[in-house]
Scaffold this motif. Structure first.
Motif, PDB file in Angstrom:
ATOM      1  N   GLY A   1     -28.094  -0.353 -24.153  1.00  0.00           N
ATOM      2  CA  GLY A   1     -29.117  -1.373 -24.361  1.00  0.00           C
ATOM      3  C   GLY A   1     -28.410  -2.712 -24.329  1.00  0.00           C
ATOM      4  N   MET A   2     -28.836  -3.595 -23.448  1.00  0.00           N
ATOM      5  CA  MET A   2     -28.020  -4.790 -23.255  1.00  0.00           C
ATOM      6  C   MET A   2     -28.790  -5.945 -22.645  1.00  0.00           C
ATOM      7  N   ALA A   3     -28.187  -7.126 -22.783  1.00  0.00           N
ATOM      8  CA  ALA A   3     -28.577  -8.280 -21.984  1.00  0.00           C
ATOM      9  C   ALA A   3     -27.468  -8.429 -20.950  1.00  0.00           C
ATOM     10  N   ASP A   4     -27.864  -8.582 -19.711  1.00  0.00           N
ATOM     11  CA  ASP A   4     -26.908  -8.608 -18.609  1.00  0.00           C
ATOM     12  C   ASP A   4     -27.069  -9.936 -17.882  1.00  0.00           C
ATOM     13  N   TYR A   5     -26.074 -10.810 -18.000  1.00  0.00           N
ATOM     14  CA  TYR A   5     -26.141 -12.117 -17.347  1.00  0.00           C
ATOM     15  C   TYR A   5     -25.183 -12.141 -16.172  1.00  0.00           C
ATOM     16  N   ARG A   6     -25.733 -12.250 -14.974  1.00  0.00           N
ATOM     17  CA  ARG A   6     -24.889 -12.294 -13.773  1.00  0.00           C
ATOM     18  C   ARG A   6     -24.812 -13.744 -13.339  1.00  0.00           C
ATOM     19  N   TRP A   7     -23.627 -14.331 -13.461  1.00  0.00           N
ATOM     20  CA  TRP A   7     -23.462 -15.748 -13.142  1.00  0.00           C
ATOM     21  C   TRP A   7     -23.235 -15.943 -11.647  1.00  0.00           C
ATOM     22  N   ARG A   8     -22.307 -15.172 -11.117  1.00  0.00           N
ATOM     23  CA  ARG A   8     -21.999 -15.173  -9.688  1.00  0.00           C
ATOM     24  C   ARG A   8     -21.802 -13.719  -9.274  1.00  0.00           C
ATOM     25  N   ASP A   9     -21.657 -13.507  -7.952  1.00  0.00           N
ATOM     26  CA  ASP A   9     -21.367 -12.128  -7.518  1.00  0.00           C
ATOM     27  C   ASP A   9     -20.091 -11.616  -8.190  1.00  0.00           C
ATOM     28  N   TRP A  10     -19.145 -12.504  -8.404  1.00  0.00           N
ATOM     29  CA  TRP A  10     -17.837 -12.069  -8.907  1.00  0.00           C
ATOM     30  C   TRP A  10     -17.723 -12.099 -10.429  1.00  0.00           C
ATOM     31  N   LEU A  11     -18.784 -12.544 -11.122  1.00  0.00           N
ATOM     32  CA  LEU A  11     -18.694 -12.561 -12.585  1.00  0.00           C
ATOM     33  C   LEU A  11     -20.053 -12.381 -13.255  1.00  0.00           C
ATOM     34  N   GLY A  12     -20.085 -11.392 -14.141  1.00  0.00           N
ATOM     35  CA  GLY A  12     -21.260 -11.174 -14.969  1.00  0.00           C
ATOM     36  C   GLY A  12     -20.790 -10.742 -16.354  1.00  0.00           C
ATOM     37  N   VAL A  13     -21.686 -10.843 -17.317  1.00  0.00           N
ATOM     38  CA  VAL A  13     -21.324 -10.398 -18.664  1.00  0.00           C
ATOM     39  C   VAL A  13     -22.470  -9.557 -19.227  1.00  0.00           C
ATOM     40  N   ARG A  14     -22.119  -8.456 -19.867  1.00  0.00           N
ATOM     41  CA  ARG A  14     -23.119  -7.609 -20.524  1.00  0.00           C
ATOM     42  C   ARG A  14     -22.816  -7.580 -22.008  1.00  0.00           C
ATOM     43  N   LEU A  15     -23.825  -7.825 -22.813  1.00  0.00           N
ATOM     44  CA  LEU A  15     -23.653  -7.784 -24.262  1.00  0.00           C
ATOM     45  C   LEU A  15     -24.622  -6.774 -24.840  1.00  0.00           C
ATOM     46  N   GLY A  16     -24.135  -5.978 -25.772  1.00  0.00           N
ATOM     47  CA  GLY A  16     -24.979  -4.954 -26.374  1.00  0.00           C
ATOM     48  C   GLY A  16     -24.231  -3.641 -26.344  1.00  0.00           C
ATOM     49  N   LYS A  17     -24.971  -2.566 -26.120  1.00  0.00           N
ATOM     50  CA  LYS A  17     -24.316  -1.266 -25.995  1.00  0.00           C
ATOM     51  C   LYS A  17     -24.169  -0.970 -24.505  1.00  0.00           C
ATOM     52  N   VAL A  18     -22.920  -0.908 -24.058  1.00  0.00           N
ATOM     53  CA  VAL A  18     -22.666  -0.746 -22.625  1.00  0.00           C
ATOM     54  C   VAL A  18     -21.986   0.594 -22.350  1.00  0.00           C
ATOM     55  N   LYS A  19     -22.311   1.166 -21.203  1.00  0.00           N
ATOM     56  CA  LYS A  19     -21.655   2.413 -20.770  1.00  0.00           C
ATOM     57  C   LYS A  19     -20.230   2.090 -20.316  1.00  0.00           C
ATOM     58  N   LEU A  20     -19.311   3.013 -20.579  1.00  0.00           N
ATOM     59  CA  LEU A  20     -17.908   2.724 -20.274  1.00  0.00           C
ATOM     60  C   LEU A  20     -17.505   3.313 -18.922  1.00  0.00           C
ATOM     61  N   PRO A  21     -16.863   2.494 -18.093  1.00  0.00           N
ATOM     62  CA  PRO A  21     -16.439   2.971 -16.778  1.00  0.00           C
ATOM     63  C   PRO A  21     -15.107   3.711 -16.869  1.00  0.00           C
ATOM     64  N   ILE A  22     -15.180   5.020 -16.959  1.00  0.00           N
ATOM     65  CA  ILE A  22     -13.963   5.836 -16.991  1.00  0.00           C
ATOM     66  C   ILE A  22     -14.061   6.818 -15.822  1.00  0.00           C
ATOM     67  N   GLY A  23     -13.074   6.814 -14.965  1.00  0.00           N
ATOM     68  CA  GLY A  23     -13.179   7.602 -13.745  1.00  0.00           C
ATOM     69  C   GLY A  23     -14.340   7.057 -12.913  1.00  0.00           C
ATOM     70  N   LEU A  24     -14.762   7.832 -11.931  1.00  0.00           N
ATOM     71  CA  LEU A  24     -15.866   7.343 -11.085  1.00  0.00           C
ATOM     72  C   LEU A  24     -17.225   7.721 -11.645  1.00  0.00           C
ATOM     73  N   TYR A  25     -17.261   8.683 -12.601  1.00  0.00           N
ATOM     74  CA  TYR A  25     -18.560   9.270 -12.926  1.00  0.00           C
ATOM     75  C   TYR A  25     -18.973   9.189 -14.402  1.00  0.00           C
ATOM     76  N   ASN A  26     -18.170   8.558 -15.249  1.00  0.00           N
ATOM     77  CA  ASN A  26     -18.499   8.568 -16.679  1.00  0.00           C
ATOM     78  C   ASN A  26     -19.813   7.863 -16.990  1.00  0.00           C
ATOM     79  N   GLN A  27     -20.083   6.759 -16.298  1.00  0.00           N
ATOM     80  CA  GLN A  27     -21.290   5.996 -16.634  1.00  0.00           C
ATOM     81  C   GLN A  27     -22.575   6.757 -16.328  1.00  0.00           C
ATOM     82  N   GLY A  28     -22.501   7.707 -15.405  1.00  0.00           N
ATOM     83  CA  GLY A  28     -23.707   8.455 -15.061  1.00  0.00           C
ATOM     84  C   GLY A  28     -23.720   9.851 -15.657  1.00  0.00           C
ATOM     85  N   ARG A  29     -22.863  10.120 -16.636  1.00  0.00           N
ATOM     86  CA  ARG A  29     -22.653  11.497 -17.080  1.00  0.00           C
ATOM     87  C   ARG A  29     -23.878  12.134 -17.738  1.00  0.00           C
TER      88      ARG A  29
END
Lengths: 142, 412
Positions: free
Chosen positions: B101-129
């Motif tokens: 659950g988060m607020a996701d602010y994308r400033w540019r293609d190369w930079l965004g920030v997500r605040l809240g509860k975020v899924k962790l990118p571990i390996g290629l498939y953890n976020q979709g587990r």
């Protein structure tokens, strides 16, 4: 490299002059200043990696739900089967990384939505082109 | 019976959704607001060892239900939430939690920030587990996506920075970096593993002290991931890093009945994963390799853990458009310097707690855009990755064992 680009543009212009059914072409709003995009940029846009136009406005991507045009665009331009493309966006959706593009039923709806939205980009069958929208050429350096 | 009711509920809900075209209804809320979701129900049966709960008797305690809400407030700002209810043996029990659950602010293609509860990118498939239908197999390869560690590594409350760097025809690089805290429940594999370890230590000390109550508390997790898509169609290369520290507070009772407190700490540190995925025509090949260190201190004593090592290779082949078959070979060593478990044996433990070699075969059928059916079979040598938790004495844990899983998923 510039030579290759010019040749690509010329070839694309030739191709677009002889529009063939079953071939997908990129379309944007008539007021969009962009007239061509690198293939890497097109993939970036339709895979949610490039989300802003150069003027800072957000890009609103439209996909077709199904059909030959969608099949052709997905496979030939994005390098993914429609099923792989759908899975790609579901992964982004359910892992909280973004929202998949809006889906439209066909060329008619695509043309209407693109004509009404200066930030939108989509694709239609080349035979459906009309002057409500602007077509964009894709530069392939291959 | 409870489980047959669950299946009935899932199937009927699925049919209602199918009939009422909920996806179309969700879409009518406007392009800026989305409601999506998924449900899945499985059946797991194992032979010779229990694998997550009472699987030797056959178990329906394997399901996920998710509801996903997203709103795009501006070109730059999105808010989103996913509620998840899941069950896997003794874990989850279908309590509803915020998965992310988060607020996701994308400033540019190369930079965004997500605040809240975020899924962790571990390996290629953890976020979709948690979304079963995103992958061919029911379980992700356990050497890297160990279900017992899920609660520690799945999501954190804090924030992340992310973006995409495009190199034109040289490909692109996706990056994410995060810092946060994890709230993991006492029924999670992570907490149960520590409790089992503490109880075993108390039993061996013959002091007669027993665990009365137990609290688990994560202090922090941080890490990041890089995924490079080179200009080779279908290829992705990734590396990710994770470190986390947790504290465990035990309430203990001596033989004479007096109560006291003691504590344990667990550092899951330097969890690194190298990944490669190659998709070509009908074939998808995934290879990942990982190492991590679990430093544990229980009641003032260091517990030797060493650095574990794991990896897998998985090949998927699309037979006909809606049907994929796959084969997996997945290996994990609890201590890469003790692959044959001889040091474990020297400490009086079973040598085969030192490894887990899983060979699996399966089939996935995409019935339509919404429904997915799966069946898979595994043969396993070794009992690493917390298997003793589910196979306590007197029967204990066996070296060679098997399991199969059937699962149906619906998503909209």
């Amino acid at each position: 490299m510039t030579g290759i680009r010019i040749i690509s543009i010329l070839l694309l212009l030739l191709w677009s002059g002889s529009a063939r059914a079953g071939e997908a072409v990129l379309v944007v709003h008539r007021d969009n200043p962009v007239s061509s995009l690198e293939i890497a940029e097109v993939r970036g846009i339709f895979l949610g990696k490039k989300v802003f136009w150069d003027d800072g406005n957000g890009i609103e991507v439209l996909l077709q739900k199904s059909g030959e045009t969608h099949q052709s665009f997905s496979q030939n331009t994005l390098g993914k089967s429609p099923r792989q493309l759908s899975m790609y966006w579901k992964r982004i959706l359910f892992s909280g990384e973004g929202i998949p593009p809006q889906e439209v039923p066909g060329d008619k709806e695509m043309l209407e939505l693109i004509a009404a939205n200066v930030k939108a980009i989509g694709y239609i069958d080349s035979s459906s082109k009309d002057d409500r929208v602007k077509t964009i050429s894709i530069l392939r350096e291959e | 019976m409870k489980f047959s009711r669950v299946i009935l509920a899932v199937l009927s809900f699925g049919l209602i959704l199918q009939g009422s075209q909920l996806s179309a209804w969700a879409f009518d809320l406007g392009t800026k607001m989305r409601i999506n979701g998924f449900l899945s129900q499985g059946y797991i049966k194992s032979q010779d060892n229990n694998f997550f709960g009472e699987s030797k008797d056959g178990s329906f305690q394997i399901n996920e239900f998710g509801l996903t809400l997203n709103g795009e407030l501006t070109d730059n700002l999105r808010v989103g939430l996913q509620l998840l209810s899941r069950d896997l043996g003794s874990e989850g029990n279908n309590k509803v939690n915020i998965d992310w659950g988060m607020a996701d602010y994308r400033w540019r293609d190369w930079l965004g920030v997500r605040l809240g509860k975020v899924k962790l990118p571990i390996g290629l498939y953890n976020q979709g587990r948690d979304s079963d239908f995103l992958r061919p197999a029911v379980f992700l390869p356990q050497s890297i996506y160990d279900e017992n560690k899920r609660n520690l590594v799945v999501a954190a409350t804090g924030g992340s920075l992310y973006g995409n760097l495009s190199f034109g025809n040289g490909g692109d690089l996706e990056y994410q970096a995060y810092y946060g805290e994890v709230n993991f429940p006492e029924d999670s594999g992570q907490a149960l593993g520590m409790r089992t370890l503490a109880e075993n230590m108390l039993r061996r000390s013959r002091s007669g002290t027993k665990v009365v109550a137990f609290e688990a508390d994560n202090r922090y997790v941080y890490g990041g991931s890089l995924i490079y898509s080179p200009p080779v169609e279908g290829l992705r290369l990734g590396v990710s890093y994770f470190t986390g520290k947790s504290e465990f507070d035990f309430k203990l009772k001596r033989r004479d009945g007096s109560l006291f407190r003691d504590e344990a700490t667990g550092n899951n540190k330097d969890f690194i994963v190298y990944s490669a995925e190659y998709v070509r025509d009908k074939m998808t090949l995934s290879i990942e390799y990982s190492e991590f260190t679990a430093d544990r201190m229980v009641f003032g004593k260091e517990v030797p853990g060493g650095r574990s090592q794991g990896g897998y290779i998985q090949a998927c082949y699309r037979l006909i458009d809606p049907v994929v078959i796959y084969a997996l070979y997945d290996v994990f060593y609890a201590d890469k310097d003790d692959r044959d478990g001889s040091e474990l044996e020297a400490r009086g433990e079973l040598d085969y707690l030192g490894w887990r070699k899983d060979f699996g075969l399966g089939v996935r059928w995409d019935v339509n855009d919404n429904w997915v059916l799966k069946a898979e079979w595994h043969k396993v040598d070794g009992a690493a990755l917390q298997l003793p938790i589910f196979n306590p004495p007197p029967e204990g844990v066996k070296r060679d064992w098997y399991y199969y899983v059937l699962k149906a998923s619906y998503n909209f």
